[in-house]
Write an enzyme that holds these catalytic residues in place. Structure first.
Site, mmCIF file in Angstrom:
data_model
loop_
_atom_site.group_PDB
_atom_site.id
_atom_site.type_symbol
_atom_site.label_atom_id
_atom_site.label_comp_id
_atom_site.label_asym_id
_atom_site.label_seq_id
_atom_site.Cartn_x
_atom_site.Cartn_y
_atom_site.Cartn_z
ATOM 1 N N ASN A 178 43.514 4.390 68.997
ATOM 2 C CA ASN A 178 42.341 4.948 69.681
ATOM 3 C C ASN A 178 42.792 5.477 71.032
ATOM 4 O O ASN A 178 43.035 4.698 71.953
ATOM 5 C CB ASN A 178 41.292 3.831 69.843
ATOM 6 C CG ASN A 178 40.110 4.281 70.691
ATOM 7 O OD1 ASN A 178 39.932 5.461 70.960
ATOM 8 N ND2 ASN A 178 39.299 3.320 71.123
ATOM 9 N N LYS A 191 41.170 7.097 73.163
ATOM 10 C CA LYS A 191 40.067 7.127 74.140
ATOM 11 C C LYS A 191 40.062 8.484 74.866
ATOM 12 O O LYS A 191 40.473 9.485 74.288
ATOM 13 C CB LYS A 191 40.176 5.959 75.116
ATOM 14 C CG LYS A 191 40.381 4.610 74.421
ATOM 15 C CD LYS A 191 40.104 3.462 75.323
ATOM 16 C CE LYS A 191 40.524 2.173 74.649
ATOM 17 N NZ LYS A 191 40.025 0.987 75.291
ATOM 18 N N HIS A 229 32.371 1.008 68.845
ATOM 19 C CA HIS A 229 33.357 0.496 69.804
ATOM 20 C C HIS A 229 32.605 -0.147 70.978
ATOM 21 O O HIS A 229 31.548 0.336 71.383
ATOM 22 C CB HIS A 229 34.257 1.637 70.295
ATOM 23 C CG HIS A 229 35.433 1.142 71.072
ATOM 24 N ND1 HIS A 229 35.329 0.754 72.386
ATOM 25 C CD2 HIS A 229 36.734 0.922 70.713
ATOM 26 C CE1 HIS A 229 36.520 0.340 72.808
ATOM 27 N NE2 HIS A 229 37.384 0.433 71.814
ATOM 28 N N GLU A 252 33.018 -0.062 74.033
ATOM 29 C CA GLU A 252 32.738 0.826 75.170
ATOM 30 C C GLU A 252 31.503 1.681 74.889
ATOM 31 O O GLU A 252 30.724 1.973 75.795
ATOM 32 C CB GLU A 252 33.982 1.690 75.471
ATOM 33 C CG GLU A 252 35.090 0.850 76.106
ATOM 34 C CD GLU A 252 36.502 1.362 75.875
ATOM 35 O OE1 GLU A 252 36.674 2.517 75.456
ATOM 36 O OE2 GLU A 252 37.436 0.569 76.114
ATOM 37 N N GLU A 273 37.243 -6.859 67.722
ATOM 38 C CA GLU A 273 37.746 -6.524 69.050
ATOM 39 C C GLU A 273 36.999 -7.350 70.099
ATOM 40 O O GLU A 273 35.933 -6.928 70.577
ATOM 41 C CB GLU A 273 37.532 -5.042 69.338
ATOM 42 C CG GLU A 273 38.296 -4.114 68.419
ATOM 43 C CD GLU A 273 38.698 -2.834 69.132
ATOM 44 O OE1 GLU A 273 39.874 -2.519 69.107
ATOM 45 O OE2 GLU A 273 37.829 -2.188 69.727
ATOM 46 N N GLY A 320 41.866 -3.699 76.779
ATOM 47 C CA GLY A 320 42.369 -3.062 77.994
ATOM 48 C C GLY A 320 42.642 -4.034 79.122
ATOM 49 O O GLY A 320 42.840 -3.627 80.267
ATOM 50 N N SER A 357 44.446 -5.381 73.419
ATOM 51 C CA SER A 357 45.736 -5.560 74.090
ATOM 52 C C SER A 357 46.883 -5.872 73.122
ATOM 53 O O SER A 357 47.768 -6.672 73.438
ATOM 54 C CB SER A 357 45.626 -6.636 75.179
ATOM 55 O OG SER A 357 44.714 -6.214 76.184
HETATM 56 C C1 PEP Z 1 40.483 -0.428 71.952
HETATM 57 O O1 PEP Z 1 40.029 0.282 72.813
HETATM 58 O O2 PEP Z 1 40.019 -0.377 70.813
HETATM 59 C C2 PEP Z 1 41.574 -1.334 72.293
HETATM 60 C C3 PEP Z 1 41.894 -2.274 71.440
HETATM 61 O O3 PEP Z 1 42.199 -1.140 73.508
HETATM 62 P P1 PEP Z 1 43.529 -1.868 74.056
HETATM 63 O O4 PEP Z 1 44.517 -1.925 72.932
HETATM 64 O O5 PEP Z 1 44.000 -1.007 75.178
HETATM 65 O O6 PEP Z 1 43.121 -3.237 74.491
#
Ligand code: PEP
Length: 251
Positions: free
Chosen positions: A9, A11, A95, A97, A167, A173, A212
């Site tokens: 992703n 973003k 997601h 976000e 997630e 992040g 992460s």
């Molecule tokens: C995500 O945005 O789906 C995600 C898992 O981000 P990150 O790997 O940066 O934590």
């Protein structure tokens, strides 16, 4: 047997030049050529060009979001049929976000899930709890509620052609990854909730972990029995790192 899946992703990062360079690097390292199915999800405006370059390549294309409506007066939105048109096979829905920053509730996420499937695309449904929810012991309740909303609209059959990504919001992040045991516990809950409705669909459902993930921690997460791959944010922006994550799936 569930084929592992790793999705990147991107973003809202990068430029057209950077997106083109990253796609080129992923093609050069043959990121989609291993045991895992591999998907990249660039920003909307770069999808068409990426779709052209990936035609015939094992690396697959996905989008980060979609409109729940099919067509019409929805200024600024992008429909599932448009995403199919430019070569997308997968679409991330729900997601955290989108849920937290753009007010998407469970009902809207469920409508997006259905809209994606109506065009023959595969939704990657994101679920997960916030830190506050985890600390008060509400993880199972939150994840179950998010699944129930989609089950209510798509039915369990919808999960026969979908992917779920667990997630935890506190891991996205932040550099703070769920332990493999924490991930396994929630993945098993997710599969169990689907199994209550249909054991066969549950057994074939791919459940990804996101939050992460890096090349250095991917293998231990992917080794858990109910972890079928990852949804990768920051680490998907570097071809070498992302390639090593893809290579970390069990053979
Ligand atoms: C995500 O945005 O789906 C995600 C898992 O981000 P990150 O790997 O940066 O934590």
């Amino acid at each position: 047997m569930r084929r592992p899946l790793v999705a990147g992703n991107w973003k809202m990062h990068g430029s057209g030049a950077e997106a083109g360079r990253l796609i080129g690097e992923l093609i050069a390292i043959n990121a989609g050529g291993g045991p895992a199915e591999v998907v990249v999800c660039p920003p909307f405006v770069y999808l068409a060009e990426a779709g052209q370059r990936l035609r015939g390549n094992a690396l697959l294309l996905g989008a980060q979001d979609v409109c729940a409506e099919e067509i019409g007066a929805h200024t600024g939105e992008v429909s599932a049929s448009m995403l199919a048109d430019v070569g997308c096979r997968f679409v991330i829905v729900g997601h955290s976000e989108r849920r937290a920053l753009y007010g998407e509730d469970d009902a809207l996420v469920a409508r997006k899930f259905v809209a994606v499937q109506r065009q023959g695309l595969v939704p990657i449904l994101c679920v997960g709890e916030s830190l506050e929810e985890r600390e008060r012991g509400a993880t199972h309740e939150i994840v179950s509620r998010q699944l129930t909303a989609v089950l209510g609209m798509a039915g369990v059959a919808g999960f026969g052609a979908a992917v779920v990504a667990y997630e935890p919001v506190w891991a996205i992040g932040t550099g703070r990854t769920a332990t493999p045991a924490q991930a396994q516990e929630v993945h098993s809950l997710i599969r169990g909730r689907i199994a209550e409705k249909d054991a066969t669909i549950a057994a074939s459902l791919r459940v990804l972990y996101g939050g992460s993930v890096k090349a250095s921690n991917a293998a231990e997460l992917f080794a858990k029995p109910d972890v079928d791959g990852g949804l990768i944010g920051g680490a998907s922006l570097k071809a070498d790192e992302f390639g090593r994550i893809c290579a970390a799936v069990r053979k």
